[in-house]
Write an enzyme that holds these catalytic residues in place. Structure first.
Site, PDB file in Angstrom:
ATOM      1  N   VAL A 135      20.553  24.017 -18.672  1.00  0.00           N
ATOM      2  CA  VAL A 135      19.652  25.535 -18.773  1.00  0.00           C
ATOM      3  C   VAL A 135      21.544  25.509 -19.768  1.00  0.00           C
ATOM      4  CG1 VAL A 135      18.705  26.088 -16.729  1.00  0.00           C
ATOM      5  CG2 VAL A 135      21.031  26.927 -16.699  1.00  0.00           C
ATOM      6  N   GLU A 136      22.498  24.770 -20.383  1.00  0.00           N
ATOM      7  CA  GLU A 136      23.498  24.938 -21.115  1.00  0.00           C
ATOM      8  C   GLU A 136      23.473  23.762 -21.963  1.00  0.00           C
ATOM      9  OE1 GLU A 136      26.808  26.576 -18.893  1.00  0.00           O
ATOM     10  OE2 GLU A 136      25.774  26.760 -17.505  1.00  0.00           O
ATOM     11  N   MET A 137      24.122  23.357 -22.318  1.00  0.00           N
ATOM     12  CA  MET A 137      24.200  21.968 -22.784  1.00  0.00           C
ATOM     13  C   MET A 137      23.139  20.648 -22.903  1.00  0.00           C
ATOM     14  SD  MET A 137      27.872  23.121 -24.300  1.00  0.00           S
ATOM     15  CE  MET A 137      28.286  21.866 -25.636  1.00  0.00           C
ATOM     16  N   HIS A 197      20.006  25.316 -23.409  1.00  0.00           N
ATOM     17  CA  HIS A 197      19.462  24.383 -23.929  1.00  0.00           C
ATOM     18  C   HIS A 197      17.928  25.692 -24.010  1.00  0.00           C
ATOM     19  CE1 HIS A 197      18.182  20.824 -25.411  1.00  0.00           C
ATOM     20  NE2 HIS A 197      17.558  20.332 -23.676  1.00  0.00           N
TER      21      HIS A 197
END
Lengths: 329, 329
Positions: free
Chosen positions: A138-140, A96
């Site tokens: 920090v991902e989706m 993200h």
């Protein structure tokens, strides 16, 4: 240095740790073959998540669905990219807003055979793993309730969830998202590698260098941790990757013995799932093998031996799942 | 208001703009069918970019290659996602560092049939279009020289470029990246929609509502701009999408007549390539059709007519290309 004492055991003792009475002088390679196992067709299926066609199909849709990320463009398949060995082939995951995570993306291939998920094993099952990256900042970066609400907007998803979970009055929920994704992931296996064919009796499936590499792999002690069908013991071992300050399993358990320990990764498809180690700091497989020998086993591979072990590791690349992208609603 | 005078023409006159001597009273629908054309198997191939198997295969690899983005995780396929009608189904493209662009992502499907690329037509060809998003700050944000240098690191790409461009001494360069991607994109067509089957003589391929919708589509004047094999004239028309301040074609030409004008999008697969308009501001196809009728043709569709036109537009969804992700190096 944060080393466990057995990291410096001699190769002979390391081998002894695995086999109580090794018969090293056999005429054929049965001794070596017995350290491993051809990849089964499917990993173990949990009793509470039977694997149905409907769940697999839904799980595939969800795996490729970017609209359950807060940006709308990141899906599981972004980092677990089918074109890149179901990983991303960059050092650390980028998610993200382009944020870089702290760890290398593990491949999903054959992940159902591992008894611990994530580098730190904080989840035991694929079901437990599946929701983590959706919610991770920090991902989706998607609130799970919002993800569920987004899915509920689509008639197609309402139909697919109802078909996959016919006993549930409200089938679209986070647990079922996890169950469906895990069911799909259990289909992502890579059978029929040269090594599997060799293990099943096709002696010509490996080159001489690959067989020599397999023997070295066992004799030096790599197979102490990298054994079984996916060449991982699903256990934790301290390793100091270049530039890593990651405390690994310690973050989960708070146990000093786990500081800097990481779950043994599978070596299946290792040749196509570079870069290596928890922080993806090493891109070259020769270098990775050399460092593992040196640090974990106190063994310094020669260049010729490295070539052979790397040749063996290439024989672990199996048939990739033939996946066509789903048609999302 | 920035309207061109013909935006308010009556439907009858709008129809006259297309056909000089319309024979509206025919017994069958030949008059209507003649406004369109079944989708050809392939779009026009430019003389200076012959379409070879090697170029198509390389172009497919490059289309799915995220490592020619500066983050390492964004490829052409991120926004032109095969799972989402080769677009992204969000209002405006989201790219590097999660930045949102100002325009809706057009589908790649059948884009080779358009004579102008991008919403503002700033490139005429797919070759001209292909490199834009790689370099654009809000998309892949990669310096083209760096992208080329990255590709040169891979032996597999060196081999594939050499095979695709055998006459070039240094085949890995930006022009060839564009040629290969464009060649792949020319394979992404969607033949055999119900409408194509109808145009080829299968009268049962469309429902009665869809045939009524087709007639309305022509009679009201939609086909003045949405005609030909992909239902686009590849020309520019002023349209005021909700919330848009985009000056459109004017940014390219500086011509006052082009202010707020956008290239007519293809209507093939329009049902699966929502949301609509240059800024993706409208998600519902009924609403989009209503607004087009009102604004472009001064015609207010009734609810029943909208249902018919929308039914017709659904008949424009063809067979999606069967693509398996490439195996990247």
């Amino acid at each position: 240095m944060h080393k466990r004492p057995w990291n410096r055991l001699t190769p002979a003792i390391a081998a002894l740790m695995v086999l109580s009475a090794p018969a090293l002088a056999q005429d054929d390679d049965a001794f070596y073959r017995d350290m491993f196992e051809p990849l089964p067709a499917l990993p173990p299926i949990p009793a509470d998540n039977s694997m149905t066609r409907e769940k697999i199909e839904l799980g595939k849709m969800l795996f490729f669905e970017p609209r359950i990320s807060s940006s709308g463009v990141i899906s599981c398949a972004t980092c677990h990219n089918p074109a890149l060995g179901w990983t991303d082939r960059i050092p650390r995951a980028v998610g993200h807003l382009g944020q870089e995570g702290s760890r290398n993306t593990p491949t999903v291939l054959n992940a159902g055979f591992l008894e611990a998920q994530f580098w730190d094993g904080r989840e035991a099952t694929l079901e437990g793993q599946a929701l983590g990256p959706i919610a991770a900042d920090v991902e989706m970066a998607m609130d799970l309730d919002q993800a569920v609400a987004r899915l509920q907007e689509f008639e197609t998803y309402r139909e697919h969830f109802a078909a996959a979970f016919p006993d549930d009055a409200e089938p679209i929920n986070a647990d079922n998202v996890a169950q469906a994704i895990a069911s799909f992931e259990r289909t992502l296996n890579t059978p029929n590698s040269p090594f599997d064919r060799y293990l099943r009796g096709d002696e010509g499936a490996l080159t001489e260098d690959q067989i020599a590499g397999m023997r070295l792999f066992v004799d030096v002690g790599c197979a102490s941790c990298h054994n079984g069908p996916v060449l991982s013991d699903s256990n934790y071992h301290v390793f100091d990757a270049p530039g890593s300050e990651d405390e690994g399993r310690f973050v989960v358990t708070g146990d000093e013995a786990d500081r800097f320990a990481f779950r043994t990764p599978t070596l299946r498809n290792v040749a196509v799932t570079y870069p290596y180690f928890n922080n993806g700091s090493v891109e070259d497989l020769h270098q990775a093998v050399y460092m593992m020998g040196d640090q974990m086993l106190g063994y310094e591979f020669t260049d010729g031996e490295l070539d052979q072990v790397v040749a063996f590791l290439h024989a672990l690349t199996g048939e990739m799942p033939a996946i066509t992208p789903p048609a999302l609603p």
